[in-house]
Design an enzyme around this catalytic site. Structure first.
Site, PDB file in Angstrom:
ATOM      1  N   ARG A  48       1.632  -1.370   0.299  1.00 20.77           N
ATOM      2  CA  ARG A  48       0.275   0.129   0.371  1.00 20.77           C
ATOM      3  C   ARG A  48       0.891   1.385   0.535  1.00 20.77           C
ATOM      4  NH1 ARG A  48      -2.578  -2.700   3.007  1.00 20.77           N
ATOM      5  NH2 ARG A  48      -0.494  -4.599   3.305  1.00 20.77           N
ATOM      6  N   THR A  49       1.552   1.022   0.518  1.00 21.17           N
ATOM      7  CA  THR A  49       2.527   2.842   0.286  1.00 21.17           C
ATOM      8  C   THR A  49       3.247   2.550  -1.168  1.00 21.17           C
ATOM      9  OG1 THR A  49       3.276   1.818   2.726  1.00 21.17           O
ATOM     10  CG2 THR A  49       4.225   3.705   1.615  1.00 21.17           C
ATOM     11  N   LYS A 108      24.963  -4.839  -6.690  1.00 17.74           N
ATOM     12  CA  LYS A 108      26.742  -4.683  -7.622  1.00 17.74           C
ATOM     13  C   LYS A 108      27.380  -3.633  -6.262  1.00 17.74           C
ATOM     14  CE  LYS A 108      25.250  -5.345 -12.307  1.00 17.74           C
ATOM     15  NZ  LYS A 108      24.789  -4.209 -13.223  1.00 17.74           N
ATOM     16  N   ARG A 111      11.667   3.296   0.490  1.00 22.00           N
ATOM     17  CA  ARG A 111      11.606   2.769   1.895  1.00 22.00           C
ATOM     18  C   ARG A 111      13.566   1.360   1.812  1.00 22.00           C
ATOM     19  NH1 ARG A 111       6.579  -0.756   2.962  1.00 22.00           N
ATOM     20  NH2 ARG A 111       6.130   1.119   4.196  1.00 22.00           N
ATOM     21  N   HIS A 136       8.533   6.380  10.027  1.00 23.15           N
ATOM     22  CA  HIS A 136       7.722   6.226   8.962  1.00 23.15           C
ATOM     23  C   HIS A 136       6.403   7.129   8.778  1.00 23.15           C
ATOM     24  CE1 HIS A 136       5.225   4.461   5.591  1.00 23.15           C
ATOM     25  NE2 HIS A 136       5.050   3.491   6.017  1.00 23.15           N
TER      26      HIS A 136
HETATM   27  C1  NCD Z   1       3.623  -0.791   8.149  1.00 28.73           C
HETATM   28  C2  NCD Z   1       5.266  -0.981   7.734  1.00 28.73           C
HETATM   29  O1  NCD Z   1       5.044  -1.078   6.821  1.00 28.73           O
HETATM   30  O2  NCD Z   1       5.808  -0.050   8.200  1.00 28.73           O
HETATM   31  N1  NCD Z   1       3.395  -0.838   7.026  1.00 28.73           N
HETATM   32  C3  NCD Z   1       2.943   0.178   6.166  1.00 28.73           C
HETATM   33  O3  NCD Z   1       3.354   0.926   5.496  1.00 28.73           O
HETATM   34  N2  NCD Z   1       1.548   0.097   5.741  1.00 28.73           N
HETATM   35  C4  NCD Z   1       3.714  -2.302   9.166  1.00 28.73           C
HETATM   36  C5  NCD Z   1       3.969  -2.883   9.310  1.00 28.73           C
HETATM   37  O4  NCD Z   1       4.706  -3.551   7.920  1.00 28.73           O
HETATM   38  O5  NCD Z   1       3.918  -3.962  10.268  1.00 28.73           O
END
Ligand code: NCD
Length: 338
Positions: free
Chosen positions: A57-58, A86, A107, A135
């Site tokens: 989703r992110t 690499k 990320r 986050h």
């Molecule tokens: C979270 C994350 O990646 O920190 N997910 C998200 O981005 N909605 C929470 C998780 O992975 O549990």
């Protein structure tokens, strides 16, 4: 905070008026996210989307948000598909990728990695999660959701009572959310976790020194009574030394309809950053809650698009031009607009 051209690396960058500015723009994005109008304000702009940890989703909501503003998205997912495999450094990757993009969402599993990348980037970088650290966009969309759920009860964020449940040690979403709540007043935070998975001490201290009440507990039932928001989290199994260690905590706190009915106030809103772990041994947020009108998890995911659109619009300095580049939608949108 000056948004134009800024990185978004930590919620620590935001003061309360900055959060309110993001939310005000996010409110204005609703017709676009709901497909009532289309805007081309970012036509020609490119988002570099670099996700080196699993994400659905992110990653997709960053991309959708950028597309909804009229921009294009270039994606890299996983180390194995990147020159980092690499041996390329974050510095070189940032220098290169920032030449191809107008803004980057990233990320990465290492804490501080996104900030390191940003320091070499020639364009703004947004942190989509750096290890168990932060986050920030999730915290903003969570707070935006809290704000709209409470507004339905004629309440604001000040005076909020929230319980956070689960893996509070490794969960970056709750780290960022707690830091952001420090900007508001008279908040009561109940932190329910196994003793070994408690919220980091410096985050608890910061909440307390901002004048908030913090209660730490390892008992689910008493922790979730008498709260406005119940924020459940997944055990961050990928951050444990071994599956055996994670197994010690798996399934420790399970919220289902029966527990909710017995212990929660009927107005309590249920949130979770998702993904929830639906495997038999885990199930921290049971699917039998799916028809509970207080389950806000899919309102959270929808709100993520609004908040990310707002951040892009502010960072690229087009927030005031979105409507001028818009028109009505002409295709079928019936399923989306109730
Ligand atoms: C979270 C994350 O990646 O920190 N997910 C998200 O981005 N909605 C929470 C998780 O992975 O549990």
């Amino acid at each position: 905070m000056e948004f134009a051209g800024s990185h978004v690396l930590s919620v620590g960058q935001f003061e309360r008026p900055d959060v309110e500015a993001v939310f005000a723009v996010a409110d204005r994005m609703e017709p676009y996210a709901r497909r009532r109008r289309v805007t081309r304000v970012l036509e020609g702009a490119i988002l570099g989307s670099m996700f080196f940890e699993p994400s659905t989703r992110t990653r997709v909501s960053f991309g959708s948000a950028f597309n909804l503003l009229g921009g294009e998205v270039r994606e890299t997912t996983g180390f194995e598909n990147s020159a980092i495999a690499k041996g390329e450094s974050l510095y070189d990757t940032a220098r290169v990728l920032s030449g191809y993009s107008d803004v980057i969402a990233m990320r990465h599993p290492a804490e501080g990695s996104v900030a390191e990348f940003a320091s070499a980037s020639r364009v703004p970088v947004i942190n989509g999660g750096d290890g168990s650290n932060e986050h920030p966009t999730q915290a903003l969309l969570d707070l935006y959701t809290i704000r709209s759920e409470l507004a339905a009860q004629q309440r604001g964020i000040d005076g909020l009572r929230i319980a956070m449940v689960g893996d509070l040690r490794f969960g970056r979403t709750v780290h960022s959310l707690c830091r952001l709540l420090g900007l508001f007043s008279d908040v009561r935070v109940t932190l329910v976790s196994p003793v070994e998975l408690r919220m980091p001490g410096e985050i608890v201290d910061a909440l307390r020194s901002a004048g908030h009440r913090v209660v730490e507990s390892d008992a689910l039932e008493e922790g979730i009574a008498d709260v406005d928001i119940l924020y459940s989290t997944r055990l961050q199994e990928e951050r444990f030394a071994s599956p055996e260690e994670a197994a010690l905590y798996r399934g420790r706190f399970r919220l289902n309809q029966q527990v909710y009915t017995r212990h929660c106030d009927p107005n309590t809103v249920i949130m979770h950053p998702l993904p929830r772990d639906s495997r038999e041994a885990a199930r921290e947020l049971d699917e039998d809650l799916n028809d509970n009108p207080k389950l806000a998890i899919f309102r959270q995911t929808d709100n993520g698009v609004l908040v990310r659109m707002a951040l892009f619009a502010l960072i690229l300095d087009v927030a005031d031009q979105v409507d001028a580049h818009s028109r009505d939608v002409h295709w079928y949108t019936g399923g989306r607009n109730p």
